[in-house]
Enzyme design. Sequence first.
Site, short mmCIF file in Angstrom:
data_model
loop_
_atom_site.label_atom_id
_atom_site.label_comp_id
_atom_site.label_asym_id
_atom_site.label_seq_id
_atom_site.Cartn_x
_atom_site.Cartn_y
_atom_site.Cartn_z
CG ASP A 204 -2.31 0.62 0.82
OD1 ASP A 204 -2.30 1.79 0.39
OD2 ASP A 204 -3.36 -0.05 0.94
CG HIS A 271 -4.31 1.98 -2.20
ND1 HIS A 271 -4.39 2.65 -1.00
CD2 HIS A 271 -5.59 1.91 -2.67
CE1 HIS A 271 -5.66 2.97 -0.75
NE2 HIS A 271 -6.40 2.54 -1.75
CD GLU A 336 -9.97 3.78 -0.95
OE1 GLU A 336 -10.81 4.24 -0.17
OE2 GLU A 336 -8.86 3.35 -0.57
C1 ACM Z 1 -10.93 -0.43 0.56
O1 ACM Z 1 -11.45 -0.27 1.69
N1 ACM Z 1 -10.17 0.52 0.03
C2 ACM Z 1 -11.10 -1.65 -0.18
#
Ligand code: ACM
Length: 770
Positions: A204, A271, A336
Amino acid sequence: MWIVRKGLSLVRGGGAAVLAAALGLTIALPPEAHGGVIPAPAEIKLAAGEFGVDSTVVLRVPPGDAGAANAAHYLADLWSRTNGLNLPVRADHARAALRTIEFRRRPGFQREAYEIDVTPPRITVSASSSAGLFYGAVTLWQLLPPGAAAGEIRAQTLTDRPGYAWRGLMLDSARHFQSPAFVKSMIDWMAWHKLNVLHWHLTDDQGWRLEIRRYPRLTAVGAWRIPASVPGAPAPKPYGGYYTQAEVRSIVAFATARHVQIVPEIDMPGHAQAAVDAYPELGAIDGHPSVPVSSDWGVNPYLFNLEPSTFAFLRNVLDEVLQLFPSHFVHIGGDEAVKNQWKSSASVQARALQLGIKDADALQTYFTQQISAYLSAKGRRAVGWDEILQPGLARDAVVMSWHGTAGARAAAIRGNDAILAPDPGLYFDHRQSPLAGEPPGRLIVLSLKDVYDFEPHDAALTQAQQGHVLGLQAELWSEHIRTEERLEWMALPRAAAVAEVGWSLRPKNWADFLQRLPSMMARYRAFNLHYADSAFGIAPEFSAEQGKIRVTLENLPELRDAVPDAGIRYTLDGSNPSPASARFGDPLALAAGTELRAATFIGSQQVSRTWSSRLTPLLGVRRSSHQLELCSNAVGLLLDPADETQREPVAVDIMNPCWIYRGADLREGARITAAVAPLPFNYQLGADAARIRVGDARTPEGELEVHIDGCDTPAVTLLPLAPAATRAGVTVLPAQVLPANLAGRHDVCLRFARPRLNPLWALDWVQIGE
Ligand code: ACM
């Protein structure tokens, strides 16, 4: 996962539980009906007699059957740990002596299904698969109550099989890192609950945690960050860590023996900040400036670019991932991915033109297609968060629904397999009760009962479409879960509820589940697991009453309404409560100095930890942040002040640090004292950040404003923050006398005025009195 919620109430009604109790739906089953097992087995037929378990019993497996031997040894190890019972495992054809537990292969069972036949001389565990034999062993372990090294198991035929194939937990090792020993321990307790998928979130923005031999900078650089701190505080030491390939192999072997599949996640195209720090040429900003591994929570803007060299990098990374993880499924993230960097990069736009792709969302579709096709060619299947659900998604890709369950429904209708992993319904970074003692996390409560009540069945889908819903999993996002103990607390016993929802074919029965839980908790204790007892917890309330302290103790409604036999017992002499102690009923008025101890009992069994409080007059006038009402809960969090994991965390809405003390006694001369803490403002909120009120301070460091009967009335008192501004942790601000013309009880609103976003201020406690 960073959704700014508007207008969500903190208060949860007990309405459904009350109604269910009135309808008689929460009556507990007799223990024989479920054997005390979690998740509840599909069917139990009782017979006459019982099988006596003691140290003379022998476990027997077919010679050469490694799967059966693994199951039998697992059972022997579990009983040794929880019951001090040490039984031998023998692999031979010898004529069965009296009192054996036999593991046997029998055709005809579906995957993971098993049968346990208990007769007075013999127990037989039968299954077709090694997984079935293993789950038979786990159930048999639980048929003997924990504790004594001898006992009886009632004669019965128990048949069992799972409702869903995918019963998982996700562990976020990127935001905070856990030791390999912790990961193994987690796999162990997952196996006890027949949870069979560990989705391992390994990369991440805040850290890359998996050794990749070909790209050593991913961990040499990408596994380390400088944690956020408040302005002016000394720079913290780098934080991080990663799993070597040898450690991963050992963890995978450990999991395989427990029939837990590890699904690794390499998150892309978003991410990606830690990877971009390690190799800036992977990034999507023209000129590839360097960027640190992030110490912010939220949605960061860093994406991988779409150059052929970047796809070659990702394929090379995946090649090593596939070598390490035999799982049929590989998670490729997809969540995201805010497209701003792609939109502003001339080279990404040029690449898009070359590819004939017109918009940024279609670029993510292209990205997903490239990676999922690569995995398919290697005989694996891509899993992605529900953002991957776009036209053109490969049919073999699996959609993990986290924006509620809508993604799973849409995927199933389209013909793609799906997994239910909804926020907030199965997001275990939420606290699990409003009680003191909950560790940091999201403030909105996701109680054990909320998890138990989660309904995976979607009646809007046809039978065939329902077949695409592989199962469910809960997520342990670790932004706010810094220690392994806290992870255990957040996971247990909520994981037991996920297990029952995902495995058990019986109709749900909350009261019955609650009464099976204490035995499971005793097993957790045998393994020193730091589980939450919140469902059985005690809510105290204190107020000042004529020189004494008036105390009310209550259980939470989800226990009170479901188990009439549950109640609180207490002592006033410093001894620990027992089943013979007085039962708490009406509020008590107690003298300062009294030591009050209490615990929750069901019948004669203590089911909560012992709670205690040395009563002081302060309890009547002091309120901690989570005893106060928050003015709003847009992004409500429980946070540690500074690095103090020993202290109760503070409750704060990071969008609006503001609290209400209801009904404060503002008699003549009342003084206000407040303890406050500066917290690093390390949140990436995008456009929402502009909605946070800053710049309203009157002094360079800002003030705590005191308002009476509303937050928008003029402030009657200001507590300047200067004394606290240069110190990490909690500072008690000098007391101030409130204005003299305020007699009676009033609601007091406490709100920070601050010159800038960083630091965020939190109220630890406030005291209003003489
Ligand atoms: C998430 O909570 N970004 C999958």
